[in-house]
Design a protein around this motif. Structure first.
Motif, PDB file in Angstrom:
ATOM      1  N   GLN A   7      15.131 -87.700   3.002  1.00 41.65           N
ATOM      2  CA  GLN A   7      14.044 -86.758   2.765  1.00 41.65           C
ATOM      3  C   GLN A   7      13.059 -87.378   1.773  1.00 41.65           C
ATOM      4  N   VAL A   8      11.827 -86.932   1.823  1.00 40.90           N
ATOM      5  CA  VAL A   8      10.859 -87.273   0.791  1.00 40.90           C
ATOM      6  C   VAL A   8      11.169 -86.345  -0.381  1.00 40.90           C
ATOM      7  N   VAL A   9      11.226 -86.898  -1.594  1.00 39.92           N
ATOM      8  CA  VAL A   9      11.517 -86.086  -2.772  1.00 39.92           C
ATOM      9  C   VAL A   9      10.323 -86.162  -3.716  1.00 39.92           C
ATOM     10  N   VAL A  10       9.753 -85.015  -4.033  1.00 42.87           N
ATOM     11  CA  VAL A  10       8.641 -84.919  -4.976  1.00 42.87           C
ATOM     12  C   VAL A  10       9.241 -84.488  -6.311  1.00 42.87           C
ATOM     13  N   VAL A  11       9.144 -85.364  -7.305  1.00 39.70           N
ATOM     14  CA  VAL A  11       9.736 -85.134  -8.621  1.00 39.70           C
ATOM     15  C   VAL A  11       8.610 -84.842  -9.610  1.00 39.70           C
ATOM     16  N   ASN A  12       8.659 -83.676 -10.236  1.00 40.86           N
ATOM     17  CA  ASN A  12       7.617 -83.277 -11.182  1.00 40.86           C
ATOM     18  C   ASN A  12       8.209 -83.147 -12.583  1.00 40.86           C
ATOM     19  N   PHE A  13       7.644 -83.888 -13.528  1.00 38.64           N
ATOM     20  CA  PHE A  13       8.041 -83.817 -14.936  1.00 38.64           C
ATOM     21  C   PHE A  13       7.169 -82.767 -15.615  1.00 38.64           C
ATOM     22  N   TRP A  14       7.800 -81.802 -16.283  1.00 40.90           N
ATOM     23  CA  TRP A  14       7.066 -80.689 -16.866  1.00 40.90           C
ATOM     24  C   TRP A  14       7.749 -80.165 -18.123  1.00 40.90           C
ATOM     25  N   GLY A  15       7.012 -79.350 -18.885  1.00 45.99           N
ATOM     26  CA  GLY A  15       7.553 -78.670 -20.053  1.00 45.99           C
ATOM     27  C   GLY A  15       6.918 -77.301 -20.170  1.00 45.99           C
ATOM     28  N   SER A  16       7.641 -76.336 -20.708  1.00 47.10           N
ATOM     29  CA  SER A  16       7.104 -74.976 -20.842  1.00 47.10           C
ATOM     30  C   SER A  16       5.963 -74.925 -21.850  1.00 47.10           C
ATOM     31  N   TRP A  17       5.904 -75.893 -22.747  1.00 52.50           N
ATOM     32  CA  TRP A  17       4.886 -75.981 -23.795  1.00 52.50           C
ATOM     33  C   TRP A  17       3.579 -76.590 -23.287  1.00 52.50           C
ATOM     34  N   GLY A  51      10.901 -82.266   6.141  1.00 51.62           N
ATOM     35  CA  GLY A  51      11.818 -83.180   5.468  1.00 51.62           C
ATOM     36  C   GLY A  51      11.392 -83.541   4.059  1.00 51.62           C
ATOM     37  N   VAL A  52      10.791 -82.594   3.361  1.00 44.64           N
ATOM     38  CA  VAL A  52      10.336 -82.812   1.981  1.00 44.64           C
ATOM     39  C   VAL A  52      11.062 -81.827   1.082  1.00 44.64           C
ATOM     40  N   THR A  53      11.530 -82.321  -0.046  1.00 43.44           N
ATOM     41  CA  THR A  53      12.144 -81.449  -1.043  1.00 43.44           C
ATOM     42  C   THR A  53      11.478 -81.721  -2.392  1.00 43.44           C
ATOM     43  N   PHE A  54      11.554 -80.775  -3.282  1.00 39.73           N
ATOM     44  CA  PHE A  54      10.956 -80.901  -4.607  1.00 39.73           C
ATOM     45  C   PHE A  54      12.053 -80.785  -5.662  1.00 39.73           C
ATOM     46  N   LEU A  55      11.819 -81.455  -6.788  1.00 44.46           N
ATOM     47  CA  LEU A  55      12.702 -81.386  -7.946  1.00 44.46           C
ATOM     48  C   LEU A  55      11.849 -81.405  -9.197  1.00 44.46           C
ATOM     49  N   GLY A  56      12.084 -80.447 -10.069  1.00 45.22           N
ATOM     50  CA  GLY A  56      11.438 -80.463 -11.378  1.00 45.22           C
ATOM     51  C   GLY A  56      12.357 -81.161 -12.372  1.00 45.22           C
ATOM     52  N   ILE A  57      11.762 -81.809 -13.353  1.00 40.99           N
ATOM     53  CA  ILE A  57      12.535 -82.354 -14.469  1.00 40.99           C
ATOM     54  C   ILE A  57      11.870 -81.849 -15.743  1.00 40.99           C
ATOM     55  N   ASN A  58      12.566 -80.959 -16.435  1.00 42.75           N
ATOM     56  CA  ASN A  58      12.063 -80.346 -17.648  1.00 42.75           C
ATOM     57  C   ASN A  58      12.323 -81.268 -18.828  1.00 42.75           C
ATOM     58  N   VAL A  59      11.271 -81.598 -19.580  1.00 46.73           N
ATOM     59  CA  VAL A  59      11.378 -82.541 -20.699  1.00 46.73           C
ATOM     60  C   VAL A  59      10.942 -81.899 -22.012  1.00 46.73           C
ATOM     61  N   GLN A  60      11.526 -82.379 -23.093  1.00 49.34           N
ATOM     62  CA  GLN A  60      11.156 -81.997 -24.461  1.00 49.34           C
ATOM     63  C   GLN A  60      11.040 -80.489 -24.618  1.00 49.34           C
ATOM     64  N   ASP A  61      12.084 -79.770 -24.241  1.00 50.08           N
ATOM     65  CA  ASP A  61      12.022 -78.318 -24.174  1.00 50.08           C
ATOM     66  C   ASP A  61      13.359 -77.713 -24.564  1.00 50.08           C
ATOM     67  N   SER A  62      13.382 -76.401 -24.748  1.00 50.40           N
ATOM     68  CA  SER A  62      14.646 -75.676 -24.905  1.00 50.40           C
ATOM     69  C   SER A  62      14.967 -75.042 -23.556  1.00 50.40           C
ATOM     70  N   ARG A  63      16.239 -74.890 -23.280  1.00 53.04           N
ATOM     71  CA  ARG A  63      16.660 -74.346 -21.990  1.00 53.04           C
ATOM     72  C   ARG A  63      16.110 -72.936 -21.768  1.00 53.04           C
ATOM     73  N   ASP A  64      16.164 -72.072 -22.772  1.00 55.93           N
ATOM     74  CA  ASP A  64      15.690 -70.699 -22.609  1.00 55.93           C
ATOM     75  C   ASP A  64      14.211 -70.641 -22.264  1.00 55.93           C
ATOM     76  N   LYS A  65      13.394 -71.427 -22.951  1.00 60.04           N
ATOM     77  CA  LYS A  65      11.957 -71.445 -22.681  1.00 60.04           C
ATOM     78  C   LYS A  65      11.678 -72.013 -21.284  1.00 60.04           C
ATOM     79  N   ALA A  66      12.441 -73.028 -20.894  1.00 59.45           N
ATOM     80  CA  ALA A  66      12.248 -73.641 -19.580  1.00 59.45           C
ATOM     81  C   ALA A  66      12.603 -72.658 -18.458  1.00 59.45           C
ATOM     82  N   ILE A  67      13.706 -71.947 -18.610  1.00 56.39           N
ATOM     83  CA  ILE A  67      14.112 -70.973 -17.593  1.00 56.39           C
ATOM     84  C   ILE A  67      13.079 -69.855 -17.491  1.00 56.39           C
ATOM     85  N   ALA A  68      12.588 -69.381 -18.635  1.00 53.08           N
ATOM     86  CA  ALA A  68      11.573 -68.322 -18.629  1.00 53.08           C
ATOM     87  C   ALA A  68      10.292 -68.807 -17.952  1.00 53.08           C
ATOM     88  N   PHE A  69       9.923 -70.051 -18.189  1.00 52.04           N
ATOM     89  CA  PHE A  69       8.720 -70.625 -17.579  1.00 52.04           C
ATOM     90  C   PHE A  69       8.836 -70.660 -16.056  1.00 52.04           C
TER      91      PHE A  69
END
Length: 191
Positions: free
Chosen positions: A70-80, A102-120
């Protein structure tokens, strides 16, 4: 705050060095196109992505190797990150428009707290995200993103096809994803 700025500056310098080293062949000719912060590599010039595994924000684990084919689109992000908020609908729209090809996406949360990331993420995106507060996955990329947000598109063989160092809009991202998804996979003997 000063430590974060210093780390971001060092990250940008290392990225620029790696990008230049990775995009020039033995003859010194560019192997990847770099236009307005978007680096696109021809299929015969792509490097493999590092191992992308980790714990998902909402529990469980993820290994991008399980998505081979599959094609995988990886996005690096932060709630801040304000641009991350701005691009979330465009990422989700592109995901919904391309997932049946045949495309899937994956986020990668960086420099963040888990609670803030989940809320985002709640109500914004339907694809999973790895929790990576130390940004180790970004640093492991051959052509790592030097800004957040950043988006890396892996081809069906798990190679880095495109790196986008800015917030994305669906009208810009979707054609790139569709182009990579339309590529024929290499014959088994050439993988």
């Amino acid at each position: 705050m000063a430590a974060r700025r210093l780390a971001a500056g060092l990250f940008a310098a290392v990225t620029a060095t790696l990008l230049l080293a990775g995009c020039f062949g033995d003859g010194g000719k560019p192997e990847c196109d770099n236009v307005d912060g978007i680096v696109e590599c021809r299929p015969d010039q792509r490097s493999g992505a590092p191992r992308i595994t980790g714990e998902l924000l909402k529990g469980g684990s993820y290994d991008v190797a399980e998505q081979r084919g599959q094609v995988v689109v990886v996005n690096f992000w932060g709630s801040w990150c304000a641009p991350c908020r701005a691009e979330a609908d465009d990422l989700e729209g592109t995901y919904q428009a391309t997932k049946d090809s045949g495309v899937t996406f994956l986020g990668i949360n960086v420099q963040d707290s888990r609670d803030k990331a989940i809320a985002f993420e709640e109500g914004r995106v339907s694809y999973p995200s790895i929790f990576d507060p130390g940004s180790r996955l970004a640093l492991a990329m051959d052509i790592p993103p030097n800004t957040v947000p950043a988006t890396v598109i892996l081809d069906r063989e798990g190679r880095i096809a495109t790196v986008i160092r800015a917030a994305v809009r669906q009208e810009g991202l979707q054609p790139i994803v569709e182009r990579v998804a339309a590529e024929s996979p290499a014959p088994a003997g050439q993988r």
